[in-house]
Design a protein around this motif. Structure first.
Motif, PDB file in Angstrom:
ATOM      1  N   VAL A   1       1.624  -2.171   0.674  1.00 40.15           N
ATOM      2  CA  VAL A   1       0.392  -1.548   1.156  1.00 40.15           C
ATOM      3  C   VAL A   1       0.255  -0.134   0.585  1.00 40.15           C
ATOM      4  O   VAL A   1      -0.822   0.267   0.130  1.00 40.15           O
ATOM      5  CB  VAL A   1       0.362  -1.531   2.701  1.00 40.15           C
ATOM      6  CG1 VAL A   1      -0.799  -0.694   3.207  1.00 40.15           C
ATOM      7  CG2 VAL A   1       0.253  -2.953   3.250  1.00 40.15           C
ATOM      8  N   LYS A   2       1.341   0.617   0.581  1.00 38.10           N
ATOM      9  CA  LYS A   2       1.279   1.987   0.051  1.00 38.10           C
ATOM     10  C   LYS A   2       1.014   2.005  -1.453  1.00 38.10           C
ATOM     11  O   LYS A   2       0.273   2.862  -1.952  1.00 38.10           O
ATOM     12  CB  LYS A   2       2.571   2.727   0.384  1.00 38.10           C
ATOM     13  CG  LYS A   2       2.657   3.153   1.844  1.00 38.10           C
ATOM     14  CD  LYS A   2       4.016   3.709   2.201  1.00 38.10           C
ATOM     15  CE  LYS A   2       4.050   4.223   3.650  1.00 38.10           C
ATOM     16  NZ  LYS A   2       5.415   4.567   4.093  1.00 38.10           N
ATOM     17  N   ALA A   3       1.614   1.068  -2.185  1.00 36.58           N
ATOM     18  CA  ALA A   3       1.357   0.999  -3.624  1.00 36.58           C
ATOM     19  C   ALA A   3      -0.107   0.678  -3.891  1.00 36.58           C
ATOM     20  O   ALA A   3      -0.724   1.240  -4.800  1.00 36.58           O
ATOM     21  CB  ALA A   3       2.266  -0.047  -4.272  1.00 36.58           C
ATOM     22  N   ARG A   4      -0.677  -0.226  -3.100  1.00 42.87           N
ATOM     23  CA  ARG A   4      -2.099  -0.546  -3.261  1.00 42.87           C
ATOM     24  C   ARG A   4      -2.982   0.641  -2.847  1.00 42.87           C
ATOM     25  O   ARG A   4      -4.022   0.895  -3.451  1.00 42.87           O
ATOM     26  CB  ARG A   4      -2.449  -1.777  -2.422  1.00 42.87           C
ATOM     27  CG  ARG A   4      -2.034  -3.089  -3.067  1.00 42.87           C
ATOM     28  CD  ARG A   4      -2.864  -3.338  -4.324  1.00 42.87           C
ATOM     29  NE  ARG A   4      -2.674  -4.675  -4.858  1.00 42.87           N
ATOM     30  CZ  ARG A   4      -1.842  -4.995  -5.815  1.00 42.87           C
ATOM     31  NH1 ARG A   4      -1.067  -4.059  -6.355  1.00 42.87           N
ATOM     32  NH2 ARG A   4      -1.753  -6.224  -6.270  1.00 42.87           N
TER      33      ARG A   4
ATOM     34  N   LEU B   1      -3.167  -6.965   3.588  1.00 41.71           N
ATOM     35  CA  LEU B   1      -1.920  -7.700   3.789  1.00 41.71           C
ATOM     36  C   LEU B   1      -1.881  -8.058   5.268  1.00 41.71           C
ATOM     37  O   LEU B   1      -1.725  -7.188   6.115  1.00 41.71           O
ATOM     38  CB  LEU B   1      -0.711  -6.854   3.395  1.00 41.71           C
ATOM     39  CG  LEU B   1       0.643  -7.586   3.342  1.00 41.71           C
ATOM     40  CD1 LEU B   1       1.622  -6.806   2.464  1.00 41.71           C
ATOM     41  CD2 LEU B   1       1.258  -7.780   4.713  1.00 41.71           C
ATOM     42  N   HIS B   2      -2.050  -9.337   5.553  1.00 42.18           N
ATOM     43  CA  HIS B   2      -2.089  -9.764   6.963  1.00 42.18           C
ATOM     44  C   HIS B   2      -0.664  -9.950   7.468  1.00 42.18           C
ATOM     45  O   HIS B   2       0.128 -10.692   6.871  1.00 42.18           O
ATOM     46  CB  HIS B   2      -2.890 -11.052   7.088  1.00 42.18           C
ATOM     47  CG  HIS B   2      -3.027 -11.543   8.492  1.00 42.18           C
ATOM     48  ND1 HIS B   2      -3.249 -10.695   9.569  1.00 42.18           N
ATOM     49  CD2 HIS B   2      -2.959 -12.802   9.019  1.00 42.18           C
ATOM     50  CE1 HIS B   2      -3.317 -11.404  10.673  1.00 42.18           C
ATOM     51  NE2 HIS B   2      -3.150 -12.676  10.370  1.00 42.18           N
TER      52      HIS B   2
ATOM     53  N   ALA C   1      -6.270   0.088   1.606  1.00 44.38           N
ATOM     54  CA  ALA C   1      -5.171  -0.843   1.888  1.00 44.38           C
ATOM     55  C   ALA C   1      -4.919  -0.920   3.389  1.00 44.38           C
ATOM     56  O   ALA C   1      -4.328  -0.023   3.984  1.00 44.38           O
ATOM     57  CB  ALA C   1      -3.910  -0.405   1.146  1.00 44.38           C
ATOM     58  N   ILE C   2      -5.364  -2.031   3.973  1.00 41.34           N
ATOM     59  CA  ILE C   2      -5.319  -2.222   5.421  1.00 41.34           C
ATOM     60  C   ILE C   2      -3.966  -2.798   5.828  1.00 41.34           C
ATOM     61  O   ILE C   2      -3.468  -3.732   5.216  1.00 41.34           O
ATOM     62  CB  ILE C   2      -6.417  -3.216   5.868  1.00 41.34           C
ATOM     63  CG1 ILE C   2      -7.774  -2.850   5.263  1.00 41.34           C
ATOM     64  CG2 ILE C   2      -6.476  -3.296   7.387  1.00 41.34           C
ATOM     65  CD1 ILE C   2      -8.336  -1.542   5.699  1.00 41.34           C
ATOM     66  N   TYR C   3      -3.389  -2.254   6.880  1.00 43.49           N
ATOM     67  CA  TYR C   3      -2.206  -2.889   7.459  1.00 43.49           C
ATOM     68  C   TYR C   3      -2.276  -2.797   8.975  1.00 43.49           C
ATOM     69  O   TYR C   3      -2.092  -1.733   9.563  1.00 43.49           O
ATOM     70  CB  TYR C   3      -0.905  -2.262   6.959  1.00 43.49           C
ATOM     71  CG  TYR C   3       0.308  -2.939   7.576  1.00 43.49           C
ATOM     72  CD1 TYR C   3       0.537  -4.294   7.363  1.00 43.49           C
ATOM     73  CD2 TYR C   3       1.169  -2.248   8.414  1.00 43.49           C
ATOM     74  CE1 TYR C   3       1.611  -4.939   7.941  1.00 43.49           C
ATOM     75  CE2 TYR C   3       2.252  -2.879   9.000  1.00 43.49           C
ATOM     76  CZ  TYR C   3       2.463  -4.224   8.752  1.00 43.49           C
ATOM     77  OH  TYR C   3       3.518  -4.858   9.347  1.00 43.49           O
TER      78      TYR C   3
ATOM     79  N   SER D   1     -11.165  -5.793   8.055  1.00 41.82           N
ATOM     80  CA  SER D   1     -10.431  -6.827   7.332  1.00 41.82           C
ATOM     81  C   SER D   1     -11.339  -7.597   6.392  1.00 41.82           C
ATOM     82  O   SER D   1     -12.560  -7.432   6.391  1.00 41.82           O
ATOM     83  CB  SER D   1      -9.777  -7.803   8.326  1.00 41.82           C
ATOM     84  OG  SER D   1      -8.878  -7.127   9.166  1.00 41.82           O
ATOM     85  N   THR D   2     -10.737  -8.433   5.590  1.00 39.76           N
ATOM     86  CA  THR D   2     -11.456  -9.388   4.762  1.00 39.76           C
ATOM     87  C   THR D   2     -10.846 -10.768   5.005  1.00 39.76           C
ATOM     88  O   THR D   2      -9.708 -10.880   5.433  1.00 39.76           O
ATOM     89  CB  THR D   2     -11.326  -9.052   3.263  1.00 39.76           C
ATOM     90  OG1 THR D   2      -9.938  -9.028   2.911  1.00 39.76           O
ATOM     91  CG2 THR D   2     -11.945  -7.704   2.950  1.00 39.76           C
TER      92      THR D   2
END
Length: 940
Positions: A82-85, A56-57, A92-94, A571-572
């Protein structure tokens, strides 16, 4: 001392260190500190190393001012997703970020230190100010329970990001999208700079309107166009405008070639008007008139008229030719448009298309909204204040036909909320349609507009209506003006020829050098660069550009300078999701889409999620003047950040999010119900060791297997909601689950078995096995939004298992038993009917608690089979002392008061109370549970 035994002490009463009161304002900061001290975010990354990434950018908030409730909504939503993912097993990157350049900070510096600062001083003070603001905002974001890479956020003012923004610009230039041109662009006098479409909002404005006559300079041609031998009077082309300030810069008149125009004889001369508007115009002017002749607009092409003030001052003694244009209509006004090419896109395009040279375009309005001193009659005046004088001058000149005022929708600067104008200026643009850019070497296969529209079709939208909104904006938007005339921003690192205005032939190589320079010393290094250092003697022929890039280019290229560079290791590209308020369809979503398509032919995101704005309980926008603002820091200090989080989660973010004290009070009540349920679960599993006490699935009591099947079904629904980023249905279902499925049924039924059976009995361990799994599942369901509470409970529930609930993944239940679920669904329907009958008898005063009731249930065969399958355990399901099932054609429930004595320990009314002389107040099941082999229970 009494010899009566204390049977209460023989009950397995629940106990847990998890307190009933959350005491959130005190406890939450400790969790924030612990997450930071233990590096929990880093450990989450380690735990998911090698797993599929979810990125999630972060749309960077602006580094200016304290957080408001809108910030809280945005960051909490991102955190929950992000936490759910993360719990779904993703890495899950933030990476949180900040937008650091631009006008708000520069304006703040000017307010504090004055306007006389040098460019170097503005940049130094702006960088220091942004750094300070980021530090404060970061503290507040952490306090909201947001987990992210706070040790390594991105800032658009980091040297590497500034440098890569220049490299992004170079890539877009190489693909043929960048050009320099004189065009009218939105201009804000408060900003002192051009604005992009993204920075415009429409609000009502009261404007002066006036009808002004332009005297015909070629009466013979006008007569011929109308088929007349000659004109008997002076003829005037009458225009109507809502912008009197543009009249000093008039250079043409526009008529529609297909419209019918009339020549009207009046006491003030012959008036040229659209035939469809003659009656309205004459009424507005207070004139009587007769149509002398009509003709199509095409016949009037190139006929010359005089500026209305030509006879007043020689500075206005010029001609205004008729240019044919489709945008002149007969919808309002006079059907004739006065054209000031410096102040309107249509006017500009029309005049240039008809041969007007750029250098001949009149542009007397300066960047601060004041006419140039040398403008005849109105020089040195603010254009908004000059309106009345312009009208009066037109009246004295005999050219004013009517004047009034009008409230209409008008473009405003979205920062300053002040009206803007179109103003011609030499600017840098990103081209939306066909055309050749400068230094093209890798020309894009299609236009930017085509690629962006195609990219929208490949993007998922949450909610879906965002797709049409963004598509419509892209379909109709003009070229993007990317240059600004300010100090605090990333430079357009160009050298322009002093005579021709052309870029230096080595611009591409010079841009590479500029990016390297900025990477080492920031944008300040470019500002301080002496052109002679790079150009040598050529510097005499070139000027270094002082323009900076639009701040939307800063944030719009973060997909490049963050995802592909500064944080490429984690990141992606493209990102999985961009999430912002719905205003960002014209902001960050928009600029990111255009830059990514210009660079890579596709969007930088797979999905776009938009949320609404915050309003009060009455649906009004928040404002200090109304006194209806809600400050997230104050809510956190008073009620806890968890309450802010639960409010965000429980609100449908696709529309506006309402918040006030009453709404927060309801959220607090909901939180208490969830916490109390959680406390019951923790208390009743406190002595359960899954390594020793777990009961195999096939040996569980039937009601326990049903409870797990029900929990698994609910989890499937919850995970489906999380998959599409929905939270309010999860909160609603969790509340119903806590109050109905657990509180009003399962936990209510279990209390007898949990409290009265032997501590290590199969009956109790079966119940605990189910509760243990339900607790595991429930902690994970709630963790994305009730993060502090889930983490607190996790430490109590599973000490030593893992350092954080977020290292875990969603619970894995055994396969659901659909037949069992159907059976118990019917049992619960019968139970509801039983409770209604008991309540009716209770209202008559015949029974108190349901255990005082005995039931006789007459039931048809299908229901009877279900009821009888539970045997003597059926009474526990209904929480009564006895149940008899008999045949019947339809379901009929008879409630009678129990006549047997009451057991002191389990409170059931049973005939065998006192069967053991040693325990005269106990029933047979209690003596068996305490001193014998334990009662025989299998279903409930």
């Amino acid at each position: 001392m009494s010899d009566t035994p204390d049977y209460r002490s023989t009950l397995n009463l629940p106990d847990t260190p998890f307190p009933m009161r959350g005491d959130l304002p005190k406890r939450e900061p400790k969790w924030v500190k612990e997450w930071e001290d233990k590096g929990i975010y880093r450990k989450l990354r380690e735990a998911r190393c090698g797993c599929p990434k979810f990125v999630l950018h972060d749309g960077p908030p602006y580094a200016n001012g304290k957080l408001h409730i809108g910030h809280a909504v945005n960051k909490v939503l991102k955190d929950m997703i992000v936490k759910a993912r993360q719990l779904a097993g993703y890495d899950a990157i933030y990476v949180p970020g900040w937008d650091c350049h631009g006008l708000p900070i520069e304006n703040q510096i000017e307010k504090t230190y004055g306007r006389g600062l040098s460019r170097d001083e503005v940049q130094a003070k702006s960088r220091a100010y942004a750094t300070e603001q980021i530090a404060q905002q970061m503290v507040d974001f952490k306090r909201l329970g947001v987990l992210g890479d706070w040790e390594r956020p991105y800032r658009t003012m980091d040297f590497g990001n500034e440098a890569n923004e220049i490299r992004a610009l170079k890539r877009i230039m190489e693909r043929g999208f960048v050009y320099r041109g004189l065009k009218p662009v939105y201009w804000c006098f408060d900003c002192g700079s051009s604005l992009a479409e993204f920075e415009i909002e429409y609000n009502d404005k009261k404007s002066l309107t006036l009808d002004v006559g332009f005297l015909c300079a070629e009466p013979e041609k006008l007569a011929a166009a109308f088929g007349l031998p000659k004109l008997e009077k002076d003829a005037f082309a009458v225009i109507w405008t809502t912008t009197p300030w543009t009249l000093p810069a008039n250079q043409a008149l526009n008529l529609n070639p297909e419209l019918e125009y009339a020549l009207v004889d009046t006491e003030r001369g012959l008036l040229l008007l659209a035939q469809a508007l003659v009656e309205k115009c004459l009424e507005r002017y207070g004139l009587q008139g007769r149509v002398v002749a009509t003709t199509k607009g095409a016949a009037l092409d190139r006929i010359q008229f005089r500026h209305p003030l030509a006879h007043v001052h020689p500075g206005y003694d010029r001609l205004s030719p008729v240019y044919l244009a489709d945008y002149a209509t007969a919808e309002d006004g006079t059907g004739i448009v006065h054209s000031a090419p410096a102040y309107g896109v249509d006017d500009f395009n029309s005049c240039v298309a008809h041969g007007l040279k750029y250098e001949d375009i009149l542009n007397p309005v300066q960047g601060n909204g004041v006419y140039a001193d040398d403008l005849p009659l109105f020089g040195g005046q603010n254009i908004w204040k000059a309106g009345p004088q312009i009208i009066e001058t037109m009246r004295e000149a005999g050219r004013l036909f009517a004047s009034s005022s009008l409230v209409h929708s008008y473009p405003h600067c979205w920062r300053h909320k002040t009206p803007v104008i179109y103003r011609a200026a030499a600017q840098w643009f990103v081209r939306m349609d066909e055309g050749e850019g400068v230094f093209t070497k890798d020309k894009a296969p299609r236009t930017l507009r085509q690629m962006a529209l195609d990219a929208i079709e490949q993007t998922s939208f949450y909610p879906e209506n965002g797709k049409a909104r963004l598509r419509d904006m892209i379909a109709g938007r003009p070229d993007w003006c990317i240059s600004r005339q300010r100090n605090w921003g990333v430079p357009l690192p160009f050298f322009l020829h002093k005579v021709t205005g052309e870029l230096h032939p080595d611009t591409m190589a010079l841009m590479d050098r500029a990016a390297d320079l900025v990477e080492q010393g920031g944008i300040e290094a470019w500002s301080k660069l002496d052109p002679r250092e790079w150009l040598g003697d050529e510097a005499d022929h070139y000027v270094k550009s002082n323009d900076i890039l639009d701040v939307w280019f800063d944030s719009g290229t973060t997909h490049f300078h963050v995802l592909k560079h500064s944080h490429a290791d984690q990141s992606t590209w493209p990102a999985d999701l961009y999430l912002e308020g719905h205003d960002q369809h014209r902001g960050w979503f928009h600029s990111s889409l255009l830059t990514a398509c210009a660079m890579y032919d596709r969007a930088p995101y797979k999905g776009l999620l938009t949320h609404g704005f915050t309003v009060d309980g009455q649906g009004r926008k928040m404002s200090k003047s109304l006194g209806n603002t809600v400050v997230p820091q104050e809510v956190s200090d008073k009620l806890g950040a968890e309450i802010v989080r639960l409010w965000v989660a429980s609100t449908d973010y696709s529309g506006d999010l309402a918040i006030d004290d009453k709404i927060l009070a309801r959220v607090v009540d909901a939180y208490r119900r969830i916490r109390n349920t959680l406390r019951f679960l923790l208390a009743n599993t406190s002595d359960f060791d899954p390594q020793k006490d777990m009961v195999p699935q096939e040996q569980l009591f039937e009601i326990d297997r049903y409870a797990l099947t029900r929990a698994a079904a609910l989890q499937a629904e919850i995970l489906a909601h999380y998959e599409v980023y929905e939270f309010h249905p999860v909160v609603a279902k969790l509340q119903v689950y806590c109050s109905e499925d657990l509180g009003a049924f399962y936990l209510d039924v279990l209390k007898d078995r949990l409290y009265t059976t032997a501590p290590k009995s199969l009956a109790r361990r079966s119940a605990q096995t189910a509760l243990w799994q339900i607790t595991h599942a429930m902690l994970r369901w709630m963790a994305p939004f009730l993060s502090f509470t889930a983490e607190e409970a996790w430490k109590v529930f599973a000490p030593g298992q893992s350092e954080s609930i977020f290292i875990e993944t969603f619970w894995q239940f055994a396969e659901r038993d659909e037949a069992l679920q159907a059976k118990w669904t019917r049992l619960l329907e019968i139970r509801d009917a039983v409770n209604k009958e008991i309540e009716a008898v209770r209202a008559e005063g015949k029974v108190g608690p349901s255990l005082q009731a005995n039931l006789t249930i007459a039931a048809p065969e299908a229901d009877r089979r279900i009821l009888e399958s539970l045997g003597s355990d059926l009474k526990f399901v209904f929480i009564t002392s006895a149940v008899e099932v008999v045949p019947g054609d339809e379901l009929k429930i008879t409630v009678s008061p129990a006549t047997a004595p009451k057991c002191e320990r389990c409170w059931h009314y049973r005939d065998d109370v006192g069967h053991d002389a040693a325990h005269p107040t106990l029933c047979g099941r209690c003596t068996s549970n305490l001193y014998g082999d334990g009662e025989d229970r299998k279903a409930a």
